[in-house]
Design a protein around this motif. Structure first.
Motif, PDB file in Angstrom:
ATOM      1  N   GLY A  93     102.930  45.933 -53.788  1.00  0.00           N
ATOM      2  CA  GLY A  93     102.540  44.637 -53.281  1.00  0.00           C
ATOM      3  C   GLY A  93     101.298  44.660 -52.593  1.00  0.00           C
ATOM      4  O   GLY A  93     100.412  45.662 -52.419  1.00  0.00           O
ATOM      5  N   VAL A  94     100.984  43.546 -51.920  1.00  0.00           N
ATOM      6  CA  VAL A  94      99.822  43.215 -51.051  1.00  0.00           C
ATOM      7  C   VAL A  94     100.308  42.809 -49.859  1.00  0.00           C
ATOM      8  O   VAL A  94     100.931  41.713 -49.820  1.00  0.00           O
ATOM      9  CB  VAL A  94      98.944  42.078 -51.901  1.00  0.00           C
ATOM     10  N   LEU A  99      96.578  44.482 -59.352  1.00  0.00           N
ATOM     11  CA  LEU A  99      96.760  46.026 -59.461  1.00  0.00           C
ATOM     12  C   LEU A  99      98.379  46.195 -59.094  1.00  0.00           C
ATOM     13  O   LEU A  99      98.732  47.398 -59.019  1.00  0.00           O
ATOM     14  CB  LEU A  99      96.009  46.596 -58.249  1.00  0.00           C
ATOM     15  N   VAL A 100      99.270  45.280 -58.493  1.00  0.00           N
ATOM     16  CA  VAL A 100     100.485  45.443 -58.179  1.00  0.00           C
ATOM     17  C   VAL A 100     101.205  46.030 -59.317  1.00  0.00           C
ATOM     18  O   VAL A 100     101.112  45.210 -60.796  1.00  0.00           O
ATOM     19  CB  VAL A 100     101.169  44.111 -57.703  1.00  0.00           C
ATOM     20  N   LEU A 147      96.723  46.940 -50.446  1.00  0.00           N
ATOM     21  CA  LEU A 147      97.940  47.336 -51.269  1.00  0.00           C
ATOM     22  C   LEU A 147      98.568  48.135 -50.715  1.00  0.00           C
ATOM     23  O   LEU A 147      98.363  48.883 -49.755  1.00  0.00           O
ATOM     24  CB  LEU A 147      97.357  48.097 -52.437  1.00  0.00           C
ATOM     25  N   THR A 148      99.959  47.945 -50.723  1.00  0.00           N
ATOM     26  CA  THR A 148     101.073  48.876 -50.303  1.00  0.00           C
ATOM     27  C   THR A 148     101.949  49.545 -51.624  1.00  0.00           C
ATOM     28  O   THR A 148     101.838  49.078 -52.544  1.00  0.00           O
ATOM     29  CB  THR A 148     102.000  48.208 -49.635  1.00  0.00           C
ATOM     30  N   GLY A 149     102.207  50.602 -51.062  1.00  0.00           N
ATOM     31  CA  GLY A 149     103.266  51.522 -52.117  1.00  0.00           C
ATOM     32  C   GLY A 149     103.621  52.723 -51.405  1.00  0.00           C
ATOM     33  O   GLY A 149     103.091  53.286 -50.422  1.00  0.00           O
ATOM     34  N   ALA A 150     104.405  53.585 -52.277  1.00  0.00           N
ATOM     35  CA  ALA A 150     104.716  54.677 -51.936  1.00  0.00           C
ATOM     36  C   ALA A 150     104.363  55.942 -52.795  1.00  0.00           C
ATOM     37  O   ALA A 150     104.083  55.516 -54.055  1.00  0.00           O
ATOM     38  CB  ALA A 150     106.417  54.812 -51.964  1.00  0.00           C
TER      39      ALA A 150
END
Length: 427
Positions: free
Chosen positions: A416-417, A372-373, A422-425
């Motif tokens: 990223g993970v 999913l990245v 999950l991480t994101g803006a």
């Protein structure tokens, strides 16, 4: 403190019903309600531990115990010196159960001094669709609506039908009204919950299905952005519900399946109604129709008579059904169930098999998150800048804007993970 303190153990259904009891109990500050769980021996142990802890913390409070464990074993909780009253799953929706002062004495005389009051009736006799069933329970951003209670099936490992009674469904109109009220309050995601949600409807006039209920909600509450289903039984997903899951964008692409095992003989001994091939076929057809669907599942490790080969079948099911969110339960015999009388697997073997299932699910989960990245996900922000995508992937939003997004759906570019998240803006 305003109103009773409520300690909730177990499932989302219990959480929803705790909120209904809070309203019924009113402003009784001296009351502690322990809403118990009976699904495993460990759940009962935790309930008893919670009762003792509550008494130490509030020596002058009235402690009332209710929920499935209280329904199944009322005498066990009545014998605890910390407990003042034991109330069944039917009686917990009667305001009289929470009032101070003695209940009517039991047949045959007065209560003995120091003995807890017991108000528990035969749950199997309950047939009505009580109004409380449509009550909602909310987190900060997601709300849960109980659409069904009880279960007509008799899986050999499960005590819950004895705690919840037979299946009863909430009329669709009451469900729609509750969903509409929650959406009007600003909730952007509703979860339909129950003991056996896919058995919804046969007890109602016209015998509507869960698919028909979902259709009615989506049609009559057009402002609802996201509708999610709780645990499903794959054998009860009919053509109408399948079509909605496959093609309705407002119905979230995340399903939690009650598989329990990947071995046909164990499924038979559990008295499950599906076999291995049906589980695999259901997931294959769903993912072919809607590839974004994420599959979660319940699996029991070390069910009585399970051999190494049977365990391997459950391990392989994780890959064959692409189970990316596994709830793994080490089997423990529950008194009063047929499985408790079957030949048991040694506890160290059960523990090792549970660990192997968890590790297999963790590998699938990490591969899924990694894939999913680079994608864009619509995330319902729940608290502290964290939330879940439509496929229920956990997401942490970076940046100060995340703090102001609680309760809203935002589009996030996944970067990223980090720690299985999950991480994101925000995009």
């Amino acid at each position: 403190m305003s109103g009773p303190e409520i300690i909730t153990l177990g499932c989302r259904l219990n959480a929803a019903e705790s909120e209904a009891m809070r309203a019924l109990a009113g402003d009784q500050d001296d009351l502690v309600i322990v809403n118990s769980c009976a699904v495993t021996n460990e759940a009962v142990r935790q309930t008893r531990q919670a009762i003792r802890k509550a008494r130490r913390a509030r020596p002058d409070a009235r402690i009332l115990v209710t929920g499935c464990a209280a329904q199944v074993e009322p005498e066990r909780f009545a014998a605890m010196p910390e407990v003042d009253r034991v109330v069944g799953n039917r009686e917990k929706f009667d305001p009289a159960s929470f009032r101070a002062g003695p209940l009517a004495p039991p047949a045959g005389g007065d209560r003995r001094r120091g003995e807890a009051e017991v108000r528990v009736s035969d749950i199997m006799a309950v047939r009505e669709n009580a109004p409380h069933l449509a009550a909602g329970f909310s987190e900060r951003a997601r709300a849960f609506v109980e659409v069904q209670n009880g279960c007509d099936h008799r899986c050999t490992f499960c005590i819950i039908p004895h705690g919840r009674g037979n299946s009863r469904s909430v009329p669709a109109g009451a469900v729609v009204d509750q969903v509409k009220a929650l959406v009007d309050r600003g909730f952007e995601e509703i979860v339909l919950t129950g003991v056996d949600v896919t058995s919804y409807g046969p007890d109602l006039p016209g015998a509507p299905s869960l698919g028909q209920l979902v259709e009615r909600i989506l049609r009559h509450v057009p402002a609802l952005p996201r509708l999610r289903l709780s645990s499903l039984d794959c054998i009860e997903i009919d053509a109408r519900l399948f079509d909605l899951i496959a093609h309705e964008p407002r119905l979230m692409p995340h399903l939690h399946m009650s598989f329990q095992s990947g071995d046909d003989m164990i499924l038979k001994r559990m008295k499950r109604r599906h076999n291995r091939a049906q589980a695999i076929d259901t997931v294959a057809r769903l993912k072919a129709a809607r590839p974004a669907i994420a599959i979660g599942a319940d699996l029991i490790a070390g069910f009585p008579t399970e051999t190494d080969a049977m365990h391997e079948n459950s391990l392989r099911l994780i890959d064959e059904c692409d189970i990316v969110m596994g709830h793994i339960f080490p089997f423990s015999p529950r008194r009063g169930t047929p499985a408790a009388r079957m030949p048991q697997v040694p506890p160290p073997v059960v523990k090792a098999r549970a660990r192997a299932l968890r590790e297999a699910c963790a590998r699938r989960n990490r591969a899924w998150l990694d894939a999913l990245v680079g994608t864009r996900q619509k995330v319902l922000v729940e608290r502290n800048g964290r939330g879940h995508a439509e496929n229920f992937a956990p997401v942490r939003l970076d940046g100060s804007a995340a703090r102001d997004a609680t309760g809203r759906i935002v589009e996030v570019q996944i970067a990223g993970v980090d720690n299985d998240m999950l991480t994101g803006a925000g995009a």
